[in-house]
Design a protein around this motif. Sequence first.
Motif, mmCIF file in Angstrom:
data_model
loop_
_atom_site.group_PDB
_atom_site.id
_atom_site.type_symbol
_atom_site.label_atom_id
_atom_site.label_comp_id
_atom_site.label_asym_id
_atom_site.label_seq_id
_atom_site.Cartn_x
_atom_site.Cartn_y
_atom_site.Cartn_z
ATOM 1 N N LEU A 89 0.833 -1.211 0.000
ATOM 2 C CA LEU A 89 0.000 0.000 0.000
ATOM 3 C C LEU A 89 0.865 1.258 0.000
ATOM 4 O O LEU A 89 0.576 2.220 -0.715
ATOM 5 C CB LEU A 89 -0.944 0.005 1.205
ATOM 6 N N ALA A 90 1.940 1.244 0.777
ATOM 7 C CA ALA A 90 2.833 2.397 0.856
ATOM 8 C C ALA A 90 3.516 2.672 -0.485
ATOM 9 O O ALA A 90 3.796 3.830 -0.816
ATOM 10 C CB ALA A 90 3.877 2.188 1.949
ATOM 11 N N ARG B 211 -1.077 7.205 -5.408
ATOM 12 C CA ARG B 211 -1.866 8.057 -4.518
ATOM 13 C C ARG B 211 -3.343 7.702 -4.567
ATOM 14 O O ARG B 211 -4.038 7.776 -3.561
ATOM 15 C CB ARG B 211 -1.685 9.524 -4.880
ATOM 16 N N GLN C 87 -3.913 4.618 -2.402
ATOM 17 C CA GLN C 87 -3.826 5.013 -0.998
ATOM 18 C C GLN C 87 -5.057 5.809 -0.567
ATOM 19 O O GLN C 87 -5.578 5.610 0.539
ATOM 20 C CB GLN C 87 -2.552 5.818 -0.756
ATOM 21 N N TRP D 194 -7.933 3.360 -0.167
ATOM 22 C CA TRP D 194 -7.757 2.592 1.065
ATOM 23 C C TRP D 194 -8.254 3.411 2.268
ATOM 24 O O TRP D 194 -8.939 2.894 3.134
ATOM 25 C CB TRP D 194 -6.294 2.193 1.247
ATOM 26 N N ARG D 195 -7.907 4.685 2.299
ATOM 27 C CA ARG D 195 -8.366 5.534 3.406
ATOM 28 C C ARG D 195 -9.867 5.786 3.332
ATOM 29 O O ARG D 195 -10.513 5.961 4.364
ATOM 30 C CB ARG D 195 -7.615 6.863 3.406
#
Length: 139
Positions: free
Chosen positions: A65-66, A70, A73, A76-77
């Motif tokens: 994920l890191a 963008r 990510q 995911w949030r």
Amino acid sequence: MRAALDGHAFATVIEPDGEFGHWMGFDARVLEAAGVGSGDRVTVELEPTSDWPEPTVPPDLQKALARSSREVQALWRAITPMARWEWVRWVNATRNPGTRKRRVEVSISKLDDGKRRPCCFNLASCTDPELSKSGKLAL
């Protein structure tokens, strides 16, 4: 779910057992905080809630994920903690290192395609593979 073990409060989720039932485990921190050990009689209180605690994201998925875009990510949030639990369970539901690596890769690919859930796998059978080789909760 809100829970209390001999009066020690903590948040947890009820996990599928692979037989269309559920179970709840107590990690060492909870047992230590409650001052209880294996074989002790305890009082357990459960209170259903509509909010889910955040899952512990395994290191391999966390690293992927890191390294992802963008957009991945941000998605995911944006997904719910329940959806993040499904991704984590799907990745964790295998012991085979090759399959696990592939599931991490597929997770990122599906998130990149805008998918909010891993797939149509049977959530009732999605147990921690450390519990039983068959994927069913060993009693």
